[in-house]
Structure formats: C-alpha cells, structure tokens
Scaffold this motif. Structure first.
Motif, PDB file in Angstrom:
ATOM      1  N   UNK A  50       0.840  -1.219   0.000  1.00 49.73           N
ATOM      2  CA  UNK A  50       0.000   0.000   0.000  1.00 49.73           C
ATOM      3  C   UNK A  50       0.863   1.252   0.000  1.00 49.73           C
ATOM      4  N   UNK A  51       0.341   2.307  -0.587  1.00 50.02           N
ATOM      5  CA  UNK A  51       1.082   3.567  -0.627  1.00 50.02           C
ATOM      6  C   UNK A  51       1.373   4.079   0.769  1.00 50.02           C
ATOM      7  N   UNK A  52       0.455   3.878   1.682  1.00 49.19           N
ATOM      8  CA  UNK A  52       0.677   4.357   3.043  1.00 49.19           C
ATOM      9  C   UNK A  52       1.877   3.658   3.677  1.00 49.19           C
ATOM     10  N   UNK A  53       2.096   2.378   3.314  1.00 47.21           N
ATOM     11  CA  UNK A  53       3.261   1.670   3.816  1.00 47.21           C
ATOM     12  C   UNK A  53       4.541   2.184   3.160  1.00 47.21           C
ATOM     13  N   UNK A  54       4.468   2.521   1.865  1.00 47.33           N
ATOM     14  CA  UNK A  54       5.629   3.090   1.176  1.00 47.33           C
ATOM     15  C   UNK A  54       6.023   4.415   1.812  1.00 47.33           C
ATOM     16  N   UNK A  55       5.048   5.274   2.094  1.00 48.01           N
ATOM     17  CA  UNK A  55       5.340   6.555   2.728  1.00 48.01           C
ATOM     18  C   UNK A  55       5.881   6.366   4.133  1.00 48.01           C
ATOM     19  N   UNK A  56       5.331   5.398   4.859  1.00 46.63           N
ATOM     20  CA  UNK A  56       5.805   5.146   6.225  1.00 46.63           C
ATOM     21  C   UNK A  56       7.249   4.665   6.208  1.00 46.63           C
ATOM     22  N   UNK A  57       7.570   3.755   5.297  1.00 40.17           N
ATOM     23  CA  UNK A  57       8.949   3.268   5.214  1.00 40.17           C
ATOM     24  C   UNK A  57       9.902   4.369   4.784  1.00 40.17           C
ATOM     25  N   UNK A  58       9.463   5.230   3.843  1.00 37.62           N
ATOM     26  CA  UNK A  58      10.326   6.313   3.386  1.00 37.62           C
ATOM     27  C   UNK A  58      10.574   7.330   4.484  1.00 37.62           C
ATOM     28  N   UNK A  59       9.594   7.524   5.368  1.00 33.72           N
ATOM     29  CA  UNK A  59       9.725   8.532   6.412  1.00 33.72           C
ATOM     30  C   UNK A  59      10.387   8.007   7.673  1.00 33.72           C
ATOM     31  N   UNK A  60      10.095   6.772   8.048  1.00 32.79           N
ATOM     32  CA  UNK A  60      10.549   6.244   9.339  1.00 32.79           C
ATOM     33  C   UNK A  60      11.724   5.282   9.190  1.00 32.79           C
ATOM     34  N   UNK A  61      11.629   4.363   8.231  1.00 32.50           N
ATOM     35  CA  UNK A  61      12.647   3.319   8.136  1.00 32.50           C
ATOM     36  C   UNK A  61      13.877   3.761   7.343  1.00 32.50           C
ATOM     37  N   UNK A  62      13.689   4.614   6.317  1.00 34.62           N
ATOM     38  CA  UNK A  62      14.836   5.025   5.510  1.00 34.62           C
ATOM     39  C   UNK A  62      15.926   5.691   6.328  1.00 34.62           C
ATOM     40  N   UNK A  63      15.612   6.606   7.259  1.00 37.95           N
ATOM     41  CA  UNK A  63      16.688   7.213   8.053  1.00 37.95           C
ATOM     42  C   UNK A  63      17.496   6.219   8.866  1.00 37.95           C
ATOM     43  N   UNK A  64      16.902   5.062   9.175  1.00 37.48           N
ATOM     44  CA  UNK A  64      17.635   4.068   9.955  1.00 37.48           C
ATOM     45  C   UNK A  64      18.782   3.447   9.172  1.00 37.48           C
ATOM     46  N   UNK A  65      18.685   3.470   7.841  1.00 37.68           N
ATOM     47  CA  UNK A  65      19.714   2.870   6.996  1.00 37.68           C
ATOM     48  C   UNK A  65      20.741   3.888   6.496  1.00 37.68           C
ATOM     49  N   UNK A  66      20.533   5.159   6.822  1.00 44.23           N
ATOM     50  CA  UNK A  66      21.467   6.192   6.385  1.00 44.23           C
ATOM     51  C   UNK A  66      22.609   6.342   7.385  1.00 44.23           C
ATOM     52  N   UNK A  67      23.779   6.756   6.914  1.00 49.03           N
ATOM     53  CA  UNK A  67      24.903   6.983   7.844  1.00 49.03           C
ATOM     54  C   UNK A  67      24.559   8.069   8.865  1.00 49.03           C
ATOM     55  N   UNK A  68      25.260   8.044   9.977  1.00 52.20           N
ATOM     56  CA  UNK A  68      25.026   9.014  11.048  1.00 52.20           C
ATOM     57  C   UNK A  68      25.271  10.436  10.536  1.00 52.20           C
ATOM     58  N   UNK A  69      24.336  11.305  10.822  1.00 48.21           N
ATOM     59  CA  UNK A  69      24.468  12.685  10.385  1.00 48.21           C
ATOM     60  C   UNK A  69      23.788  12.977   9.066  1.00 48.21           C
ATOM     61  N   UNK A  70      23.401  11.935   8.334  1.00 46.38           N
ATOM     62  CA  UNK A  70      22.709  12.136   7.065  1.00 46.38           C
ATOM     63  C   UNK A  70      21.221  12.304   7.337  1.00 46.38           C
ATOM     64  N   UNK A  71      20.616  13.173   6.583  1.00 47.67           N
ATOM     65  CA  UNK A  71      19.182  13.380   6.729  1.00 47.67           C
ATOM     66  C   UNK A  71      18.590  13.746   5.371  1.00 47.67           C
ATOM     67  N   UNK A  72      17.486  13.122   5.021  1.00 46.41           N
ATOM     68  CA  UNK A  72      16.781  13.408   3.774  1.00 46.41           C
ATOM     69  C   UNK A  72      15.500  14.139   4.110  1.00 46.41           C
TER      70      UNK A  72
END
Length: 384
Positions: A222-244
């Motif tokens: 679902x799109x709501x799950x895509x948005x949730x993953x992009x907002x909440x889970x994506x930052x968890x996989x980024x290096x420290x100090x990175x922010x989108x």
C-alpha cells in the motif's frame, strides 16, 4: 461495372437521412434514455422523487442558511440569515473557510514570502495551458520549460537560498503540497512507467526480471506503507548525520508507487498493438527505439488514455496519505484547523470537509473531462 453495382455504390456512399423532427432534441433524448421501458420509467420517477426531497435540504443548508462571514464560531453556532435559529443550529459555516483560505492554500508558509508560491502557480498555469492545447505551437520548447526549467525555478523559489529567505518544507502545506506531490508523481511516473513496461517485455532476462520484481513488489505494498517506510525506516539505513528532507522522501515514495502502476497500464497498451505493427516497423529497417518511439508507443498510449488519466486521478487523491508522515496537504490542513477554538462548532468540520471534497472533485473532474477531449481528438481511426 454494371448499372446495378453503380447504383449500389452510389446508395452506399450517400449520407444517412436525418431523423424525423419528433426523434430529435431533448424530448427524444429523454424518451430514449429515461422512459424507454416501464422499468426505466419507474427508476426515473424514483430518482426524481429522491432529488426533489434531497436537493431543497442541501440548497437550504449549503446556501440559504449558510453563514458567509463572521469573526468566530459564535456566528456559525447560532446565526442564520435573518436572525437566530430556534434550535441553535445554522447552515454551512463558509465564514470558517473564508477565514482559513490562506492556510488551506499555503499551509504555514510565511506570510511575507507567499508571493513565491503564487509566482510558481502562475508560471505553472501559463506553461500548462499551451501544453494541453493540441494545436499549440512549439510543444518541444513548452515541454522543456514545463518539466525541466519550471521545477528547477520552483525549487529555488519555494525552498529559498541564493538571495531568498530559506523556508523549511515542514512549513509547507495545503493545496500547494497537494499540487507539488501530484505534479511530481504524474511527471515522473509516465516516462518511468514506459521504461518499466518496455523492460518487462524485454527479451533480456536480467532486465525483464528486475522490472518484473520492481513492479510486483511495489504494487503489492500500500502507498501508506511506502510513505511510512520512506519517512521512518529510511533514516535508519542512512549513515550518522545524514538526513533526507521529509517532503523529498514523500515525493520519491509517490513517484515510485505511481510508476509501478503506470507500467502495467502502458504494458496493457503494448499488448493490444497488433503484431503486424511490429513486423511493419521491422520491415522498414527501424531500430528498436525508433520503432517504439515512432510507431508502437503512440498507438499504445492512445489506447490506454482512460487508464492513464485514472492513474493520475488516483495519484492526486492519494496525496492525502502524506498525513501519516506528519505533512499536511489540503485535506490535512483543513482537518488541522478543526481544532481551532475560535471556530469550533457543530457545523465547522462538515463544512471544511465539503470544501476539501469539492476542491478534490474539481481537479479530478477537470482531468477526466480533458481525457475525454483528448480521446475524441485522437479518435480518427474509424471515421468515414
């Protein structure tokens, strides 16, 4: 050619005779579409009865007893046109919409800087109108300005920098966010959907597998799950100090989701093209991309225009789901203002939702009517 054959040809080429006067006009349409059978007569009478009962109440609540101006909720709670209503209820509270209209359009964008999104909106309309007119000249230049120059200029104007005061995207909201999300999703999904559809039909196993996997995975979420993953889970996989930026993550999520659906729409059009079209293009010595660009894709896209516009309409409406990640589109900012104590009344929420629904309907109806216009404009294959 014999005399009888000549007579037959002349008769066949004659235009059909016009219908008698009694079978033309509005009365004939009513008789054919509303009163053709006893069942149609019964359904028509029932529909008219329902409308006769519902419409006066709707008109009375929406317009006659509606409150069009006022400083706060007290006017919407008790005042009606001509005095105080006995039961303490009024009609629609359009005064609330009037007072909050700036927020509904711009969100919390700074008041002193709202000229910037206004300029972006004016430029968008100026460039979009000639693009939608089939006979308008210089389509190539128009497309470059609309899809390349305008987005770059909009980023500078809306975000700031280089002489303009920076404005965080967390302050964006309302209709502005709805249009930004839907425009990016629509503009990105069509070319990427074409590429994915061609990749899914490719004879190269690796490309076909990658495209199939991408389409099926994204379409299964679902799109709501895509948005949730992009907002909440994506930052968890980024290096420290990175922010989108949150808005950028929503834009990417909407574009990816819409592209997967668009790919299946385009693939349906490609499958509907007769094999002879491919063989004819090959016989002319055209390369793969020449064949697709000049012969196959124009026919395929023409066949699936209703499905393409249906996807666009769905994308426009789905922008409301960004509220799950703390952003406020048109519907979100309307709902957010329900908590304003100055406008808290029994009729305020319903009035705000009616306004938001009408705004969404207006854009979606416009897209559907333009789709019908383009279908009629391109429907030349079976004309005599």
């Amino acid at each position: 050619m014999s005399v009888s054959n000549q007579s037959f040809v002349r008769t066949a080429m004659l235009a059909p005779e016009p219908a008698p006067p009694g079978e033309r006009g509005a009365l004939a349409w009513v008789r054919k579409n509303l009163l053709a059978t006893p069942k149609d007569i019964v359904m028509t009478v029932l529909a008219l009865a329902v409308l006769a009962w519902v419409l006066p109440h709707m008109i009375n609540w929406l317009f006659v007893q509606a409150v069009w101006s006022g400083p706060d909720r007290t006017f919407c709670a008790t005042t009606v046109q001509g005095g105080i209503q006995p039961d303490g209820w009024s009609g629609a509270c359009w005064a609330f919409v009037n007072a909050k209209m700036d927020q509904f359009v711009y969100g919390r964008y700074p008041l002193s800087e709202r000229w910037r999104p206004t300029i972006v909106g004016i430029l968008f309309i100026v460039l979009l109108v000639p693009m939608l007119i089939p006979r308008a000249p210089r389509k190539g230049l128009n497309a470059i300005l609309l899809f390349i120059a305008l987005p770059l200029l909009s980023i500078w104007l809306l975000c700031g920098g280089f002489g303009l005061e920076p404005v965080e995207t967390s302050l964006w909201g309302g209709l502005m966010v709805t249009l930004v999300l839907s425009f990016v999703g629509i503009a990105v999904s069509l070319p990427f959907g074409v590429i994915l559809a061609l990749g899914r039909r490719s004879h190269m196993p690796i490309i076909r597998t990658v495209c199939i996997g991408f389409i099926e995975i994204v379409r299964g979420i679902p799109l709501i799950a895509v948005l949730f993953m992009a907002s909440v889970m994506l930052p968890l996989f980024l290096p420290t100090g990175w922010n989108v930026d949150k808005l950028l993550r929503a834009l990417i999520g909407v574009a990816i989701f819409t592209s997967a659906y668009m790919a299946e729409v385009i693939r349906g059009g490609l499958q509907a093209i007769p094999k002879g079209q491919f063989e004819g293009a090959d016989s002319l010595g055209l390369g793969y991309w020449q064949k697709m660009r000049l012969i196959i894709l124009p026919q395929a896209i023409k066949l699936v225009i209703p499905s393409i516009v249906n996807t666009f309409i769905g994308t426009f409406k789905d922008t409301s789901l960004v509220s799950i990640i703390g952003m406020f589109d048109l519907l979100g900012i309307v709902r957010l203002n329900f908590s304003d104590a100055y406008w808290a009344s029994a009729v305020t929420p319903l009035t705000g939702l009616i306004f938001a629904g009408f705004a969404f309907w207006l854009f979606c109806f416009g897209m559907s009517r333009y789709s019908a216009f383009i279908e009629r404009h391109l429907d030349t294959g079976h004309k005599r």
